[in-house]
Design a protein around this motif. Structure first.
Motif, short mmCIF file in Angstrom:
data_model
loop_
_atom_site.label_atom_id
_atom_site.label_comp_id
_atom_site.label_asym_id
_atom_site.label_seq_id
_atom_site.Cartn_x
_atom_site.Cartn_y
_atom_site.Cartn_z
N ARG A 1 0.85 -1.18 0.00
CA ARG A 1 0.00 0.00 0.00
C ARG A 1 0.89 1.23 0.00
O ARG A 1 1.64 1.46 0.95
CB ARG A 1 -0.92 0.02 1.22
N LEU A 2 0.78 2.01 -1.06
CA LEU A 2 1.52 3.27 -1.15
C LEU A 2 0.65 4.39 -0.59
O LEU A 2 -0.56 4.39 -0.77
CB LEU A 2 1.90 3.57 -2.58
N MET B 1 -4.51 13.00 1.83
CA MET B 1 -3.77 11.78 1.52
C MET B 1 -4.38 11.08 0.31
O MET B 1 -5.60 11.11 0.10
CB MET B 1 -3.81 10.80 2.70
N VAL B 2 -3.52 10.44 -0.47
CA VAL B 2 -3.97 9.57 -1.54
C VAL B 2 -3.20 8.26 -1.40
O VAL B 2 -2.04 8.25 -0.99
CB VAL B 2 -3.77 10.22 -2.93
N TYR B 3 -3.89 7.17 -1.71
CA TYR B 3 -3.35 5.84 -1.49
C TYR B 3 -3.42 5.02 -2.77
O TYR B 3 -4.27 5.24 -3.65
CB TYR B 3 -4.14 5.11 -0.40
N LEU B 4 -2.55 4.03 -2.84
CA LEU B 4 -2.61 3.05 -3.92
C LEU B 4 -2.43 1.67 -3.30
O LEU B 4 -1.33 1.34 -2.85
CB LEU B 4 -1.53 3.31 -4.97
N GLN B 5 -3.52 0.92 -3.24
CA GLN B 5 -3.46 -0.45 -2.76
C GLN B 5 -3.13 -1.34 -3.95
O GLN B 5 -3.87 -1.36 -4.93
CB GLN B 5 -4.79 -0.86 -2.13
N MET B 6 -2.04 -2.07 -3.83
CA MET B 6 -1.56 -2.92 -4.93
C MET B 6 -1.59 -4.37 -4.48
O MET B 6 -0.87 -4.74 -3.55
CB MET B 6 -0.15 -2.50 -5.34
#
Length: 116
Positions: free
Chosen positions: A19-20, A78-83
């Motif tokens: 998770r970024l 905040m912004v997130y990137l779940q990979m």
């Protein structure tokens, strides 16, 4: 002073998850489309996912659709990137990106390496 600070990158095995996160400051976060880009060695930077302002539709690159999820929290800037289901071809430096009209901001990037 505008800042986009990414975190959460690292080394992960194929099939794993990361998770970024991107912490934004210095501008009115909710007014900007927030996106994640990535750049692999020897390749051009490419759009991975975009989280629009309220009411918009998220967009994904075909290569990550169904595996990655972008989200944003306008109360925390905040912004997130779940990979999920990461593949070796996901290896790249991942960048946070903010855009409104002709104004753009980039983060410094965080390395994601998918390898066994």
């Amino acid at each position: 002073q505008v800042q986009l600070v990414e975190s959460g990158g690292g080394l992960v095995q194929p099939g794993g998850s990361l998770r970024l996160s991107c912490a934004a400051s210095g501008f009115t976060f909710s007014n900007y489309v927030m996106s994640w880009y990535r750049q692999a060695p020897g390749k051009e930077r490419e759009l991975v996912a975009a989280a629009p302002r309220a009411g918009g539709t998220t967009n994904y690159a075909d290569s990550v659709r169904g595996r990655f999820t972008v989200s944003r929290d306008n109360t925390k800037n905040m912004v997130y990137l779940q990979m999920n289901s990461l593949k070796p071809e996901d290896t790249a430096v991942y960048y946070c990106y903010a855009v409104r009209s002709k104004t753009v901001y980039w983060g410094q990037g965080t390395q994601v390496t998918v390898s066994s």
